[in-house]
Design an enzyme around this catalytic site. Structure first.
Site, PDB file in Angstrom:
ATOM      1  N   VAL A   1     -71.098  22.041  41.089  1.00  0.00           N
ATOM      2  CA  VAL A   1     -70.423  22.025  42.296  1.00  0.00           C
ATOM      3  C   VAL A   1     -68.973  22.430  41.984  1.00  0.00           C
ATOM      4  O   VAL A   1     -68.694  21.947  40.802  1.00  0.00           O
ATOM      5  CB  VAL A   1     -70.519  20.757  43.206  1.00  0.00           C
ATOM      6  CG1 VAL A   1     -72.031  20.485  43.882  1.00  0.00           C
ATOM      7  CG2 VAL A   1     -70.076  19.562  42.495  1.00  0.00           C
ATOM      8  N   SER A   2     -68.333  23.176  42.656  1.00  0.00           N
ATOM      9  CA  SER A   2     -67.261  23.591  42.454  1.00  0.00           C
ATOM     10  C   SER A   2     -65.919  22.427  42.385  1.00  0.00           C
ATOM     11  O   SER A   2     -65.016  22.535  41.821  1.00  0.00           O
ATOM     12  CB  SER A   2     -66.606  24.909  43.585  1.00  0.00           C
ATOM     13  OG  SER A   2     -67.653  25.799  42.962  1.00  0.00           O
ATOM     14  N   THR A   3     -66.080  21.503  43.449  1.00  0.00           N
ATOM     15  CA  THR A   3     -65.043  20.583  43.408  1.00  0.00           C
ATOM     16  C   THR A   3     -65.501  19.109  43.151  1.00  0.00           C
ATOM     17  O   THR A   3     -66.787  18.704  43.595  1.00  0.00           O
ATOM     18  CB  THR A   3     -64.339  20.792  44.703  1.00  0.00           C
ATOM     19  OG1 THR A   3     -65.188  20.210  45.899  1.00  0.00           O
ATOM     20  CG2 THR A   3     -63.820  21.926  44.998  1.00  0.00           C
TER      21      THR A   3
ATOM     22  N   GLN B   1     -67.423  17.444  46.027  1.00  0.00           N
ATOM     23  CA  GLN B   1     -68.801  17.991  46.661  1.00  0.00           C
ATOM     24  C   GLN B   1     -69.663  17.216  46.047  1.00  0.00           C
ATOM     25  O   GLN B   1     -69.446  16.384  44.977  1.00  0.00           O
ATOM     26  CB  GLN B   1     -68.674  19.553  46.278  1.00  0.00           C
ATOM     27  CG  GLN B   1     -68.172  20.297  46.934  1.00  0.00           C
ATOM     28  CD  GLN B   1     -68.308  21.945  46.758  1.00  0.00           C
ATOM     29  OE1 GLN B   1     -68.259  22.331  45.480  1.00  0.00           O
ATOM     30  NE2 GLN B   1     -68.216  22.918  47.609  1.00  0.00           N
TER      31      GLN B   1
END
Length: 183
Positions: free
Chosen positions: A9-11, A14
């Site tokens: 996940v990018s952040t 998330q």
């Protein structure tokens, strides 16, 4: 043969649960996960560990193709390296499986479309920013100090007032005062 999963996940906000549940359902005996790491990031520590530990006959499985990377060249390079090592690749959402030639061909096509989509978004964003600039609209936060206030700040500075005092009078920070005095 072992099914090894990779989730990303990018952040940090998330959640990995959807991906990890799907990977477990697909038979993953071990799942590596990078949290808060962009797909375009060069360093993805868990992916690096995973790639180092794969053995011939293993199947690297991801929930979705873009979890492996957003750049077509990178995805295809990783999959090609896997194939050279005797490791297969599977993407659950797209139904891609490189154990056969059709899966490999479809992966190449899907990766190309993913890159096309990303490039199109970037192109549209740049065109929108250029058009907005033509209409004297610029992105970012609105300015706290307009031209008249900047002139007033310069006058107050010329009269010997400190940046702190000027900031209090204009309702802005000392750093904002310095930015406007410099321009």
């Amino acid at each position: 043969m072992a099914v090894i999963g990779y989730a990303r996940v990018s952040t940090a906000e998330q959640n990995l649960e959807l991906q990890t549940a799907a990977l477990k359902d697909a038979g993953a005996i071990r799942i590596y996960a990078d949290k808060g790491v962009s797909g375009s990031a060069v360093e993805r520590p868990e992916l690096t560990k995973l790639l180092d530990r794969l053995d011939e006959g293993d199947v690297l499985t991801v929930w979705k193709l873009d979890r492996l990377g957003r750049n077509t060249r990178h995805v295809l390079t990783v999959v090609d390296e896997l194939r050279n090592r005797g490791v297969s690749f599977r993407s659950l959402t797209e139904g891609l499986d490189t154990t056969g030639p059709m899966g490999t061909a479809m992966l190449t096509i899907m990766a190309a479309f993913a890159q096309l989509e990303r490039d199109t978004i970037i192109e549209r964003t740049r065109a929108g920013l250029k058009e907005a600039a033509k209409n004297n609209r610029h992105g970012g936060r609105p300015r706290k100090v307009d031209g008249a206030a900047a002139v007033r700040a310069a006058d107050l500075k010329a009269k010997g007032l400190s940046a702190n005092d000027i900031g209090k009078m204009l309702g802005v920070s000392r750093a904002t005062v310095y930015r406007y005095l410099a321009s």
